[in-house]
Scaffold this active site. Structure first.
Site, PDB file in Angstrom:
ATOM      1  N   GLU A 119       0.865  -1.173   0.000  1.00 58.15           N
ATOM      2  CA  GLU A 119       0.000   0.000   0.000  1.00 58.15           C
ATOM      3  C   GLU A 119       0.903   1.224   0.000  1.00 58.15           C
ATOM      4  O   GLU A 119       1.794   1.353   0.843  1.00 58.15           O
ATOM      5  CB  GLU A 119      -0.911   0.021   1.231  1.00 58.15           C
ATOM      6  CG  GLU A 119      -1.949  -1.084   1.241  1.00 58.15           C
ATOM      7  CD  GLU A 119      -2.816  -1.061   2.494  1.00 58.15           C
ATOM      8  OE1 GLU A 119      -2.585  -0.192   3.365  1.00 58.15           O
ATOM      9  OE2 GLU A 119      -3.702  -1.924   2.613  1.00 58.15           O
ATOM     10  N   ASP A 166      -5.564   9.132  10.041  1.00 60.15           N
ATOM     11  CA  ASP A 166      -4.187   8.732  10.315  1.00 60.15           C
ATOM     12  C   ASP A 166      -3.699   9.251  11.656  1.00 60.15           C
ATOM     13  O   ASP A 166      -3.999  10.374  12.057  1.00 60.15           O
ATOM     14  CB  ASP A 166      -3.260   9.240   9.206  1.00 60.15           C
ATOM     15  CG  ASP A 166      -3.556   8.591   7.870  1.00 60.15           C
ATOM     16  OD1 ASP A 166      -3.885   7.390   7.886  1.00 60.15           O
ATOM     17  OD2 ASP A 166      -3.476   9.268   6.838  1.00 60.15           O
TER      18      ASP A 166
END
Length: 278
Positions: free
Chosen positions: A50, A61
């Site tokens: 990824e 995040d």
């Protein structure tokens, strides 16, 4: 291009194990080092990569990946540059699947039709766009699938039986189960609950189910690998890279190896575990 993803999982199934999916931020700490890291991941044992798209407001995040994104943006990384890195990676590796993971804003700004053309040409296999729900499939998901790109969805501990069918609709490649609530890299998952959740999702789809968020060590990876089709590790790798940097966020002589060493540990954990039912 889902063929590369399908083939990767088929190889892992043939070995009776889960796949190791590794996340790094494109352009962190600079484009050239980022390419070297990308190239090192499969050699160290990653089955799928990824590649994060830097963005100024990464709401899902945690601190590690936020910091990585800021380093990449400071180094001038953008979506065009990220696709260029993947094109260069493909010159030496046409086997490892690469999935772009990020947010919709940079793609929308770039232009969806142009992005899909360029992503396909670069050798991208799939997309994870965390802020596009199923209700907005016409924005990117359906056009991406028409181009042969897998559109990979996130399921979470709060995805109930009523919501799951919508999450699975139009999903391709694999399903990504987020093992904790909250942002990336901030907690250790409850492995027992994760196994139950994976079973619940797997009963509703033929797609592989991978688990991420909170996986930091080879031991963690081994625990998840017992019941999942894949184990995703991101924040721990980004942390390893960050710790290797010189003052001013410059790559050090050991930066690539710092990431590769952890990938080897994670790979050993995954490969040491016979997947349940294998």
């Amino acid at each position: 291009m889902t063929a590369r993803i399908d083939a990767a999982f088929a190889r892992c199934r043939a070995e009776g194990r889960a796949a190791l999916v590794t996340y790094v931020m494109a352009g962190d700490p600079d484009p050239e080092t980022s390419l070297k890291v990308l190239e090192a991941l499969p050699k160290a044992g990653a089955d799928i990569v990824e590649f994060g798209l830097p963005f100024t407001d990464p709401m899902a995040d945690g601190p590690a990946i936020q910091a990585a994104g800021l380093r990449a943006l400071k180094a001038g990384q953008d979506l065009r540059g990220t696709l260029a890195l993947v094109r260069r990676f493909r010159e030496g590796d046409d086997r490892t699947p690469v999935v772009l993971m990020g947010y919709y804003n940079p793609i929308h700004t770039y232009g969806v039709p142009r992005f899909l053309e360029d992503a396909q040409a670069a050798g991208i296999d799939g997309l994870i766009v965390v802020d596009l729900p199923p209700e907005e499939d016409e924005e990117l998901c359906l056009p991406a699938r028409e181009k042969g790109l897998a559109f990979i969805r996130l399921a979470t501990p709060t995805t109930d039986a009523a919501r799951l069918p919508a999450v699975l609709a139009n999903t391709a490649g694999f399903v990504y189960y987020v093992s904790i609530t909250g942002v990336t890299g901030t907690a250790t998952p409850d492995f027992g609950r994760v196994s139950q959740a994976v079973g619940r999702i797997a009963a509703q789809t033929d797609l592989p189910v991978v688990v991420g968020f909170g996986v930091r060590t080879g031991a963690h990876a081994a625990e998840i690998a017992r019941g999942a089709d894949g184990v995703v590790v991101g924040s721990a790798l980004v942390d390893a890279l960050a710790r290797s940097l010189e003052p001013g966020d410059r790559a050090g002589s050991g930066t690539v190896e710092a990431v590769a060493a952890l990938v080897r540990e994670l790979s050993e954990g995954v490969r040491s575990t016979v997947k349940t039912g294998a």
